[in-house]
Design a protein around this motif. Structure first.
Motif, mmCIF file in Angstrom:
data_model
loop_
_atom_site.group_PDB
_atom_site.id
_atom_site.type_symbol
_atom_site.label_atom_id
_atom_site.label_comp_id
_atom_site.label_asym_id
_atom_site.label_seq_id
_atom_site.Cartn_x
_atom_site.Cartn_y
_atom_site.Cartn_z
ATOM 1 N N GLY A 61 1.184 -1.039 0.327
ATOM 2 C CA GLY A 61 -0.562 0.336 -0.040
ATOM 3 C C GLY A 61 0.782 1.246 0.409
ATOM 4 O O GLY A 61 0.582 2.332 0.247
ATOM 5 N N THR A 62 1.978 1.188 -0.381
ATOM 6 C CA THR A 62 3.248 2.052 -0.442
ATOM 7 C C THR A 62 3.270 2.840 -1.719
ATOM 8 O O THR A 62 3.412 1.688 -2.938
ATOM 9 C CB THR A 62 4.554 2.383 0.186
ATOM 10 N N ILE B 244 3.650 8.114 -0.012
ATOM 11 C CA ILE B 244 2.417 7.817 0.448
ATOM 12 C C ILE B 244 2.440 6.494 0.910
ATOM 13 O O ILE B 244 2.388 5.998 0.403
ATOM 14 C CB ILE B 244 1.666 7.761 -1.026
ATOM 15 N N SER C 52 -0.763 4.014 1.907
ATOM 16 C CA SER C 52 -2.918 3.972 1.728
ATOM 17 C C SER C 52 -2.701 2.715 2.455
ATOM 18 O O SER C 52 -1.285 1.429 2.748
ATOM 19 C CB SER C 52 -2.753 3.763 0.901
ATOM 20 N N ASP C 53 -4.292 2.588 2.841
ATOM 21 C CA ASP C 53 -4.641 1.005 3.422
ATOM 22 C C ASP C 53 -4.454 0.668 2.352
ATOM 23 O O ASP C 53 -5.498 0.515 1.407
ATOM 24 C CB ASP C 53 -6.263 1.582 4.237
ATOM 25 N N GLY D 254 -8.171 0.900 0.733
ATOM 26 C CA GLY D 254 -7.447 1.937 -0.911
ATOM 27 C C GLY D 254 -6.908 3.306 -0.367
ATOM 28 O O GLY D 254 -6.304 4.544 -1.002
ATOM 29 N N GLU D 255 -7.491 3.810 1.359
ATOM 30 C CA GLU D 255 -7.501 5.100 1.231
ATOM 31 C C GLU D 255 -6.133 5.671 1.904
ATOM 32 O O GLU D 255 -5.026 5.157 2.561
ATOM 33 C CB GLU D 255 -8.165 4.989 2.826
ATOM 34 N N LEU D 256 -6.331 6.760 1.376
ATOM 35 C CA LEU D 256 -4.506 7.064 1.190
ATOM 36 C C LEU D 256 -4.652 7.537 2.895
ATOM 37 O O LEU D 256 -4.850 8.462 2.924
ATOM 38 C CB LEU D 256 -4.520 8.734 0.882
ATOM 39 N N LYS D 257 -3.336 7.548 3.383
ATOM 40 C CA LYS D 257 -3.082 7.846 5.067
ATOM 41 C C LYS D 257 -1.938 8.874 5.279
ATOM 42 O O LYS D 257 -2.895 9.700 6.537
ATOM 43 C CB LYS D 257 -2.990 6.935 5.792
ATOM 44 N N GLU E 182 -6.547 1.883 -4.433
ATOM 45 C CA GLU E 182 -5.833 3.150 -3.899
ATOM 46 C C GLU E 182 -5.493 4.389 -4.876
ATOM 47 O O GLU E 182 -5.895 5.807 -4.224
ATOM 48 C CB GLU E 182 -4.292 2.556 -3.883
ATOM 49 N N TYR F 130 -6.141 10.396 -6.839
ATOM 50 C CA TYR F 130 -6.385 9.740 -5.889
ATOM 51 C C TYR F 130 -7.535 10.673 -4.822
ATOM 52 O O TYR F 130 -7.515 11.176 -3.675
ATOM 53 C CB TYR F 130 -5.374 9.054 -3.887
ATOM 54 N N LYS G 173 -10.626 11.277 -2.399
ATOM 55 C CA LYS G 173 -10.655 11.473 -0.472
ATOM 56 C C LYS G 173 -11.655 10.151 0.035
ATOM 57 O O LYS G 173 -13.043 10.426 -0.797
ATOM 58 C CB LYS G 173 -10.653 12.403 -0.301
#
Lengths: 147, 186
Positions: free
Chosen positions: A23-24, A47, A49-50, A54-57, B156, B183, B185
């Motif tokens: 997830g990077t 970046i 993400s989960d 897929g959520e960007l953290k 992602e 991406y 949100k």
């Protein structure tokens, strides 16, 4: 702007490397990130993400320096900050600057080794983690009576 | 005196006439020019469905194609609107399609050209999609090389680039040239 942190994020770069299992994704070369009025410039950006949702953290940027800009309100007031390394937590809306950091919000300025800026309530904290002191220049709030 | 001078003229004219007549008669060395031979398949099939199984009888790949042409002199098979389904070791399903496809004899590599798309359906339901002008599947390295308006779309987000090399086993991708990531949100 307040709506920035709920906007989609667009990233431009010369090349990238993605690891879907982890997830990077790593972007390199003239990296530019945009999210609403937020802009980040860097040489290197990673970046997180989960992997499932897929959520960007989180974004980690490095540069000489890496830069962060955001418009604060409709009047066009800006926050500008720089640092050797910059970390932007997109879930907590939190920006951390490390190493030779500088932040300017409207007319207020800070120089420190570490600056934490909370985007939603627009508060910041500065620390020096080695020698030296934090330098802060804060403009007096305008008094309504003052002509 | 005048008659003697005429003889060489008559002889020359005769030789010329015979030469033109003779040259006109000889048939061309090959009835079909090389160019024609190259554009002629040694066999072709229409409405093709080809299934491939491993030694244990487990289906590995299915190729459906509107038309299949094989060219012996180039050791190549050309497919029209290929639609390919393939199962990898972890049993995730790969689905590929394009306007045209090419397979070299003796190779399992496939070159997809024209609106090429590859979709991976993972066991956990996640999907990954590659699109490009051309996608080259290289069996031995288990990689997919996308070139020209390439994009990789996953949970992602979606990222575009001039060239994307995707490794099936590690699920890692190298992107080069005009990289743009997008991406949402959540």
């Amino acid at each position: 702007l307040p709506s920035d942190t709920s906007q989609p994020i667009q990233i431009e770069a010369d090349k990238a490397f993605m690891d879907q299992k982890a997830g990077t994704a790593i972007y390199e070369g003239s990296v530019l990130v945009r999210q609403g009025t937020i802009e980040i410039e860097a040489d290197y950006l990673k970046i997180f993400s989960d992997p499932t949702s897929g959520e960007l953290k989180r974004l980690e940027a490095k540069g000489t320096p890496s830069k962060f800009r955001q418009q604060l309100d409709e009047t066009g007031a800006m926050i500008i900050s720089e640092g050797d390394a910059l970390e932007y937590d997109t879930v907590a809306s939190k920006l951390e600057l490390n190493g030779d950091s500088y932040l300017k919000r409207d007319l207020d300025e800070i120089d420190a080794e570490y600056i934490l800026y909370m985007l939603n309530d627009e508060t910041f904290r500065a620390e020096n983690r080695g020698q030296g002191r934090v330098n802060m220049t804060l403009q007096p709030a305008k008094n309504e009576e003052t002509p | 005196m005048f008659k003697i001078q005429k003889i060489p003229l008559l002889l020359g004219g005769g030789v010329l006439t015979v030469g033109i007549f003779w040259f006109g008669l000889t048939p061309p060395a090959d009835l079909l020019s090389n160019q024609a031979l190259e554009s002629t398949p040694d066999y072709f099939l229409e409405g093709v469905t080809a299934n491939e199984f491993d030694a244990n009888g487990i289906k590995q790949r299915t190729i459906v194609s509107e038309k299949l042409l094989h060219y012996a002199d180039r050791d190549i098979t050309l497919l029209t609107t290929p639609d390919i389904q393939q199962w990898s070791q972890d049993r995730s399903v790969w689905h590929a399609s394009a306007e045209n496809g090419e397979i070299k004899d003796g190779s399992k590599d496939i070159l997809l050209k024209g609106a090429a798309t590859v979709v991976r359906q993972r066991q956990d339901g996640g999907t990954m999609t590659l699109t490009a002008d051309a996608i080259h599947y290289l069996e031995n390295q288990q990689i997919l090389v996308s070139e020209g308006n390439a994009s990789v779309i996953s949970a992602e987000g979606s990222t575009k680039a001039d060239k994307i090399q995707y490794d099936q086993a590690s699920e890692q991708a190298q992107l080069e040239g005009n990289v743009t990531g997008y991406y949402e949100k959540l």
